[in-house]
Design an enzyme around this catalytic site. Structure first.
Site, PDB file in Angstrom:
ATOM      1  N   GLY A  88       0.813  -1.206   0.000  1.00  0.00           N
ATOM      2  CA  GLY A  88       0.000   0.000   0.000  1.00  0.00           C
ATOM      3  C   GLY A  88       0.846   1.256   0.000  1.00  0.00           C
ATOM      4  O   GLY A  88       0.556   2.222  -0.719  1.00  0.00           O
ATOM      5  N   GLU A 143       6.280   4.605   6.491  1.00  0.00           N
ATOM      6  CA  GLU A 143       6.841   3.624   7.433  1.00  0.00           C
ATOM      7  C   GLU A 143       6.138   2.311   7.131  1.00  0.00           C
ATOM      8  O   GLU A 143       4.936   2.170   7.335  1.00  0.00           O
ATOM      9  CB  GLU A 143       6.615   4.081   8.876  1.00  0.00           C
ATOM     10  CG  GLU A 143       7.422   3.298   9.891  1.00  0.00           C
ATOM     11  CD  GLU A 143       6.587   2.242  10.587  1.00  0.00           C
ATOM     12  OE1 GLU A 143       6.637   1.069  10.132  1.00  0.00           O
ATOM     13  OE2 GLU A 143       5.894   2.571  11.551  1.00  0.00           O
ATOM     14  N   CYS A 146       4.869  -3.319  13.772  1.00  0.00           N
ATOM     15  CA  CYS A 146       5.876  -3.278  12.715  1.00  0.00           C
ATOM     16  C   CYS A 146       7.248  -3.669  13.242  1.00  0.00           C
ATOM     17  O   CYS A 146       8.152  -3.968  12.456  1.00  0.00           O
ATOM     18  CB  CYS A 146       5.934  -1.888  12.091  1.00  0.00           C
ATOM     19  SG  CYS A 146       6.238  -0.569  13.284  1.00  0.00           S
TER      20      CYS A 146
END
Length: 491
Positions: free
Chosen positions: A210, A230, A267
């Site tokens: 994305g 990020e 993440c």
């Protein structure tokens, strides 16, 4: 300079075009707002979050199922981020004011008066993250840093928590001037936002696919703009032989806790654990991972991606499942998993280097130091890289390991989950971890993404921005440079 106060209904815009237009209209006044008044706006947002913590957390729990304790903690973190950036504004050093006084005797030519500072870019688009409905959402770090820089913000709300996003936008609209913060919904509106001429930069937290699509969109504009994405990260953790012998069971327990934190929806989750081939910790690994209960993921789209990626990894001929259970009946629920492979196989099969967003991790066994180092060199860059070693015997090895690892944050005897919001923190890294390795999305230096330098040469006092004036009415730090020759008259 004064603003009209926004009504709560102005917290949400019908279209990205309307929101961007409002932001562009609000930008000059926000940029000119004296620093104490700008800081006061951020402190007001922090206070509003605290005052409304109960209803905000309730809506967030209904939409995300992250748990009330976690959500309340995240609200406090978001408040702290806003307060931190208010402190940054008041200190004034973020403007990076540098003054070179004129020098008529400079060689090879007289030097003019040059004054430099950072100025706001203008309206910023922020894409909310699914896994942090407060800290990386409407009033999260990207928004806080952009407002601190003096930039209006248009937030593209995440579809995983739309009602929470609207409520946060309404709270902000009660405090901020009209057009300074608006919320839009929908993927198509998000794409339009990236290409809107009024938007001058984009902040994104989410998937690599994305983020790359939006990054390409930002660069395809007639006027390309900065895109600070990020994205994903494997976050390798290396355990040396000495550390494995000395505290292997403790490392396993901490590792599983880090993998399972937030159901692996961070993440910074450790996606790769490097262990010596003779580690003898299989039973302990199974014991710890078996104790982690199934739990719901943030949404069906994440659950579907998690189970699809996990199946592809688990059925790969170079991979052996260490702990793998049947897919749960509830399509939103995940079950923790551990897989294992060898360092040589990982080098041979780069398709295994995939982030599995959820409570799963891949254990990689190595036979010797060179086997380990060669494999680390083949890894994609990441947000973090960790070494568990023993002092002093592992110091030389640790130097070789950390010199090989490409990451924005290197960790010794710790775990990557949990990102401290501090001045020294760097939450970023080379591609594919981010689209801009020079910048961080956490900590006070995140403000630098939303500013650009301007030099003013021989400008009359009345035409200079307040921070560059000799009277220094904003009382910001001014670095005044003394006369110094430049070799050969070149820069």
């Amino acid at each position: 300079m004064s603003y009209p106060t926004a009504a709560p209904s102005q917290g949400r815009a019908a279209t990205s075009a309307q929101a961007a237009t409002q932001a562009r209209a609000a930008a000059p006044a926000l940029a000119a707002l004296p620093l104490p008044e700008r800081a006061l706006l951020l402190r007001g947002l922090s206070h509003a979050l605290g005052e409304n913590a109960a209803p905000l957390a309730a809506i967030a729990e209904d939409e995300t199922r992250l748990g009330m304790e976690r959500l309340r903690s995240e609200i406090r973190r978001t408040q702290a981020q806003l307060q931190m950036f208010a402190d940054v504004i008041e200190a004034g050093a973020f403007l990076d004011v540098v003054i070179d006084p004129p020098d008529p005797s400079a060689q090879p030519a007289p030097r003019p008066d040059i004054r430099r500072m950072l100025v706001p870019l203008g309206p910023i688009a922020v894409f909310s993250a699914s896994n942090f409905p407060f800290a990386f959402s409407v009033l999260g770090g990207d928004t806080a840093s952009a407002l601190a820089a003096g930039c209006p913000v248009v937030v593209k709300a995440h579809e995983g928590h739309p009602r929470l996003s609207d409520l946060a936008g309404e709270l902000a609209a009660e405090i901020l001037p009209a057009g300074v913060l608006t919320v839009v919904h929908g993927r198509e509106e998000g794409r339009r936002l990236v290409t809107d001429p009024a938007i001058r930069a984009v902040g994104f937290t989410g998937s690599t696919s994305g983020g790359r699509a939006l990054f390409d969109l930002a660069n395809s504009r007639p006027d390309p703009i900065p895109f600070y994405g990020e994205l994903g990260s494997l976050n390798p953790v290396v355990v040396t032989r000495a550390a494995c012998r000395a505290r292997g069971t403790d490392i396993v327990r901490e590792y599983i806790a880090s993998v399972a934190l937030g159901q692996g929806q961070f993440c910074t989750k450790p996606g790769l654990l490097f262990l010596p081939a003779d580690h003898a910790l299989h039973a302990r690994l199974r014991q710890e991972i078996t104790a982690v209960p199934p739990a719901p993921l943030l949404g069906l789209w994440i659950s579907a991606a998690y189970h699809a990626t996990l199946e592809q990894l688990a059925t790969h001929p170079a991979v052996r499942p260490l702990h793998l259970t049947h897919k749960p009946d509830d399509p939103r629920t995940s079950t923790p998993a551990l897989l294992t492979t060898s360092a040589k196989s990982l080098r041979t099969h780069p398709e295994l280097l995939r982030e599995c967003f959820g409570p799963a991790s891949l254990i990689v066994t190595y036979t010797a130091t060179e086997d380990l180092l060669e494999t680390l060199q083949a890894l994609p860059a990441g947000l973090t890289a960790t070494v568990h070693g023993q002092e002093p015997e592992d110091e030389a090895l640790a130097q070789r390991l950390t010199a090989t690892m490409q990451a924005g944050r290197l960790i010794w005897n710790g775990w990557p989950t949990g990102v401290a919001v501090t001045a020294a923190m760097h939450h970023g890294g080379p591609w594919p971890a981010t689209t801009s390795p020079l910048h961080t999305s956490v900590g006070n230096r995140a403000i630098g993404r939303w500013m650009r330098p301007v030099a003013y040469q021989n400008m009359p006092e009345g035409l200079l921005p307040a921070p560059l004036r000799r009277a220094n009415p904003w009382n910001v730090p001014q670095q005044v440079v003394g006369s110094r020759p430049i070799p050969d008259g070149k820069i």
